[in-house]
Motif scaffolding. Structure first.
Motif, PDB file in Angstrom:
ATOM      1  N   ARG A   8       0.840  -1.197   0.000  1.00  0.00           N
ATOM      2  CA  ARG A   8       0.000   0.000   0.000  1.00  0.00           C
ATOM      3  C   ARG A   8       0.876   1.249   0.000  1.00  0.00           C
ATOM      4  O   ARG A   8       0.538   2.256   0.590  1.00  0.00           O
ATOM      5  N   SER A   9       2.005   1.163  -0.704  1.00  0.00           N
ATOM      6  CA  SER A   9       2.927   2.289  -0.716  1.00  0.00           C
ATOM      7  C   SER A   9       2.398   3.417  -1.593  1.00  0.00           C
ATOM      8  O   SER A   9       1.603   3.200  -2.498  1.00  0.00           O
ATOM      9  N   TRP A  10       2.856   4.619  -1.287  1.00  0.00           N
ATOM     10  CA  TRP A  10       2.574   5.777  -2.125  1.00  0.00           C
ATOM     11  C   TRP A  10       3.597   6.846  -1.814  1.00  0.00           C
ATOM     12  O   TRP A  10       4.149   6.903  -0.729  1.00  0.00           O
ATOM     13  N   ASN A  11       3.880   7.644  -2.803  1.00  0.00           N
ATOM     14  CA  ASN A  11       4.820   8.742  -2.658  1.00  0.00           C
ATOM     15  C   ASN A  11       4.043  10.042  -2.699  1.00  0.00           C
ATOM     16  O   ASN A  11       3.076  10.171  -3.450  1.00  0.00           O
ATOM     17  N   ARG A  12       4.471  10.997  -1.897  1.00  0.00           N
ATOM     18  CA  ARG A  12       3.803  12.290  -1.890  1.00  0.00           C
ATOM     19  C   ARG A  12       4.808  13.389  -1.602  1.00  0.00           C
ATOM     20  O   ARG A  12       5.835  13.169  -0.974  1.00  0.00           O
ATOM     21  N   TRP A  31      -0.799  17.927   0.674  1.00  0.00           N
ATOM     22  CA  TRP A  31       0.041  17.041  -0.115  1.00  0.00           C
ATOM     23  C   TRP A  31      -0.599  16.654  -1.429  1.00  0.00           C
ATOM     24  O   TRP A  31      -1.791  16.835  -1.642  1.00  0.00           O
ATOM     25  N   MET A  32       0.244  16.090  -2.296  1.00  0.00           N
ATOM     26  CA  MET A  32      -0.215  15.503  -3.552  1.00  0.00           C
ATOM     27  C   MET A  32       0.661  14.299  -3.864  1.00  0.00           C
ATOM     28  O   MET A  32       1.818  14.234  -3.445  1.00  0.00           O
ATOM     29  N   ARG A  33       0.070  13.349  -4.546  1.00  0.00           N
ATOM     30  CA  ARG A  33       0.821  12.156  -4.928  1.00  0.00           C
ATOM     31  C   ARG A  33       1.891  12.544  -5.937  1.00  0.00           C
ATOM     32  O   ARG A  33       1.707  13.422  -6.759  1.00  0.00           O
ATOM     33  N   ALA A  34       3.012  11.840  -5.882  1.00  0.00           N
ATOM     34  CA  ALA A  34       4.121  12.118  -6.794  1.00  0.00           C
ATOM     35  C   ALA A  34       4.879  10.835  -7.089  1.00  0.00           C
ATOM     36  O   ALA A  34       4.976   9.953  -6.232  1.00  0.00           O
ATOM     37  N   PHE A  35       5.398  10.716  -8.266  1.00  0.00           N
ATOM     38  CA  PHE A  35       6.280   9.617  -8.681  1.00  0.00           C
ATOM     39  C   PHE A  35       5.597   8.251  -8.595  1.00  0.00           C
ATOM     40  O   PHE A  35       6.263   7.232  -8.470  1.00  0.00           O
ATOM     41  N   ASP A  36       4.283   8.208  -8.600  1.00  0.00           N
ATOM     42  CA  ASP A  36       3.578   6.935  -8.488  1.00  0.00           C
ATOM     43  C   ASP A  36       3.363   6.293  -9.850  1.00  0.00           C
ATOM     44  O   ASP A  36       3.338   6.962 -10.882  1.00  0.00           O
ATOM     45  N   ASP A  41      -0.202  -0.866 -12.316  1.00  0.00           N
ATOM     46  CA  ASP A  41       1.021  -0.839 -11.512  1.00  0.00           C
ATOM     47  C   ASP A  41       0.869   0.009 -10.247  1.00  0.00           C
ATOM     48  O   ASP A  41       1.758   0.019  -9.410  1.00  0.00           O
ATOM     49  N   ASP A  42      -0.257   0.706 -10.103  1.00  0.00           N
ATOM     50  CA  ASP A  42      -0.488   1.557  -8.931  1.00  0.00           C
ATOM     51  C   ASP A  42      -0.861   0.674  -7.744  1.00  0.00           C
ATOM     52  O   ASP A  42      -1.886   0.001  -7.745  1.00  0.00           O
ATOM     53  N   ASP A  43      -0.021   0.665  -6.687  1.00  0.00           N
ATOM     54  CA  ASP A  43      -0.273  -0.139  -5.487  1.00  0.00           C
ATOM     55  C   ASP A  43      -1.499   0.324  -4.709  1.00  0.00           C
ATOM     56  O   ASP A  43      -2.100  -0.442  -3.974  1.00  0.00           O
ATOM     57  N   ASN A  44      -1.834   1.589  -4.836  1.00  0.00           N
ATOM     58  CA  ASN A  44      -2.841   2.161  -3.961  1.00  0.00           C
ATOM     59  C   ASN A  44      -3.681   3.215  -4.696  1.00  0.00           C
ATOM     60  O   ASN A  44      -3.628   4.392  -4.373  1.00  0.00           O
ATOM     61  N   PRO A  45      -4.477   2.804  -5.668  1.00  0.00           N
ATOM     62  CA  PRO A  45      -5.174   3.787  -6.499  1.00  0.00           C
ATOM     63  C   PRO A  45      -6.198   4.636  -5.754  1.00  0.00           C
ATOM     64  O   PRO A  45      -6.504   5.740  -6.182  1.00  0.00           O
TER      65      PRO A  45
END
Length: 98
Positions: A8-12, A31-36, A41-45
């Motif tokens: 359930r990773s995500w970058n922000r 915040w905003m999502r980045a580099f996902d 392939d998105d672990d956590n849409p």
């Protein structure tokens, strides 16, 4: 972290600022999502549905060693949010309890 499908990773990236009025501190963070990854392939849409786009921390210093604070998060688009509340106190030296 976990490997797929449990991941359930995500970058922000986020911006935050703090304001103080005596013993009261208020810290908004956006915040905003980045580099996902995109698509399959998105672990956590759905992460934005649950985490929203920011939070607000409100802290009150009771004295030099004790604090109470709350972190509030809400996404009006999905109607989901969270509240965290805590009290911190000294145990010994720099060790604190929550």
């Amino acid at each position: 972290g976990q490997s797929r499908p449990e991941s359930r990773s995500w970058n922000r990236v986020y911006a935050m600022a703090g304001m103080e009025w005596g013993k009261l501190t208020v810290i908004p963070r956006f915040w905003m999502r980045a580099f996902d990854q995109k698509g399959d392939d998105d672990d956590n849409p759905d992460i934005n549905k649950y985490m929203g786009y920011g939070d607000l921390k409100v802290q009150y210093r009771l004295n030099d060693k004790q604090n109470v604070y709350s972190v509030l998060r809400y996404n009006p688009k999905s109607g989901r949010g969270a509240v965290e509340a805590a009290y911190t106190f000294p145990i010994k030296g720099k060790l604190k309890g929550v």
